[in-house]
Enzyme design. Structure first.
Site, PDB file in Angstrom:
ATOM      1  N   HIS A  46       0.746   1.817  -3.618  1.00 15.73           N
ATOM      2  CA  HIS A  46       1.908   1.440  -3.252  1.00 15.73           C
ATOM      3  C   HIS A  46       1.711  -0.140  -2.823  1.00 15.73           C
ATOM      4  CE1 HIS A  46       4.726   1.453   0.099  1.00 15.73           C
ATOM      5  NE2 HIS A  46       5.396   2.808  -0.688  1.00 15.73           N
ATOM      6  N   GLU A  73       8.837   0.885  -7.098  1.00 17.43           N
ATOM      7  CA  GLU A  73       9.986   0.954  -6.292  1.00 17.43           C
ATOM      8  C   GLU A  73       9.856  -0.477  -5.531  1.00 17.43           C
ATOM      9  OE1 GLU A  73       8.712   3.551  -3.288  1.00 17.43           O
ATOM     10  OE2 GLU A  73       7.064   2.219  -3.661  1.00 17.43           O
TER      11      GLU A  73
HETATM   12  P1  PGA Z   1      11.114   3.629   2.305  1.00 20.08           P
HETATM   13  O1  PGA Z   1       9.530   3.359   1.865  1.00 20.08           O
HETATM   14  O2  PGA Z   1      12.249   5.108   1.546  1.00 20.08           O
HETATM   15  O3  PGA Z   1      11.305   3.868   3.995  1.00 20.08           O
HETATM   16  O4  PGA Z   1      12.837   2.521   1.391  1.00 20.08           O
HETATM   17  C1  PGA Z   1       9.630   3.727   0.219  1.00 20.08           C
HETATM   18  C2  PGA Z   1       7.986   3.743   0.147  1.00 20.08           C
HETATM   19  O5  PGA Z   1       8.042   2.489   0.387  1.00 20.08           O
HETATM   20  O6  PGA Z   1       8.044   4.696  -0.660  1.00 20.08           O
END
Ligand code: PGA
Length: 265
Positions: free
Chosen positions: A98, A168
């Site tokens: 992450h 992401e």
């Molecule tokens: P968010 O975070 O939905 O708050 O933007 C997603 C993540 O960090 O996995």
């Protein structure tokens, strides 16, 4: 892209909520909603200290995951949690790489070792990749390729079955986000991710690889990522902490998937 299977919605609670009591209340709401889902599968990733108390019963519709793990099963690693410990406390998934962990100093090499250890412990790995910035010269593609090859090189092909990739983009995550990506933007990235993965594991593995979208997902935009973006699922941060909003999100995804998979006239 080929049609995705049942959507996988991963709730990344991050370092929330503060108490086990609050965590139980939040989970109870998710559990009630999940019991009525026919297609959508939910994986709740609470802080590791809460896993043992929360992951008491799993179903086809509800499972549990860790938010990180170490690359060894035991040893002198103060503060670390091993993938086998996660497994034996009820997790079947683990989020790795992450951006919030990369920000704390996690390197591609560390992530690679964690991926290997987690798969070896029987966990499914949700590997997060995403660029810092979507520049016009296309450097962001190299960034994603580096993250994927860094994490996956050296793994033999059968391991690919335990892999999920979450795209992401950093600019779309968390409180400082510029906003979510578009479904079309995600679809382009998902195709690129599969192209890179096909170089590592071959075409079949790449075709069946679930690619999730994450970053400012909420009840309003979730269904579009599934329908228009053909996302195999979503990685949800903030919106997974609000029981009512998260239930709406699950409803929207469930309806959108049901409409997509029902036979057309
Ligand atoms: P968010 O975070 O939905 O708050 O933007 C997603 C993540 O960090 O996995």
């Amino acid at each position: 892209m080929s049609k995705p299977g049942s959507p996988l919605i991963v709730a990344n609670w991050k370092m929330n909520p503060e108490t086990l009591r609050e965590a139980k209340v939040l989970l109870a709401a998710v559990r009630r909603r999940a019991a009525r889902l026919k297609h959508t599968r939910v994986v709740v990733c609470p802080p590791a200290v809460f896993l043992q108390s929360l992951a008491t019963s799993q179903s086809n519709q509800l499972g549990f995951g860790g938010q990180d793990c170490f690359w060894d099963t035991s040893g002198p690693y103060t503060g670390a949690t091993s993938p086998t410990m996660l497994y034996y406390t009820g997790a079947r998934y683990v989020i790795l790489g992450h951006s919030e962990r990369r920000f704390l100093g996690e390197t591609d090499e560390m992530i690679r070792r964690k991926v290997r250890a987690a798969l070896g412990a029987g966990l499914k790995v949700i590997l997060c990749v995403g660029e810092r910035e979507r520049d016009t010269e296309g450097r962001y593609l190299q960034e994603i390729e580096r993250q994927l090859t860094g994490a996956l090189t050296g793994l033999s092909r059968p391991w690919a079955k335990g892999l999920v990739v979450a795209y992401e983009p950093l600019w779309a995550i968390g409180l400082k986000a510029l906003g979510a990506d578009t479904p079309a933007g995600f679809l382009e990235q998902a195709i690129y991710i599969k192209k890179v993965v096909s170089k590592i594991f071959g075409k079949d593995a790449a075709l069946s690889l679930p690619v999730l979208y994450g970053g400012s997902v909420d009840a309003k935009n979730a269904a579009r990522f599934i329908a228009e973006g053909e996302a195999a699922g979503l990685l949800v941060g903030r919106a997974s902490l609000d029981a009512a909003g998260f239930s709406k999100l699950l409803d929207a995804v469930e309806k959108s998937y049901a409409a997509q998979s029902s036979p057309r006239a």
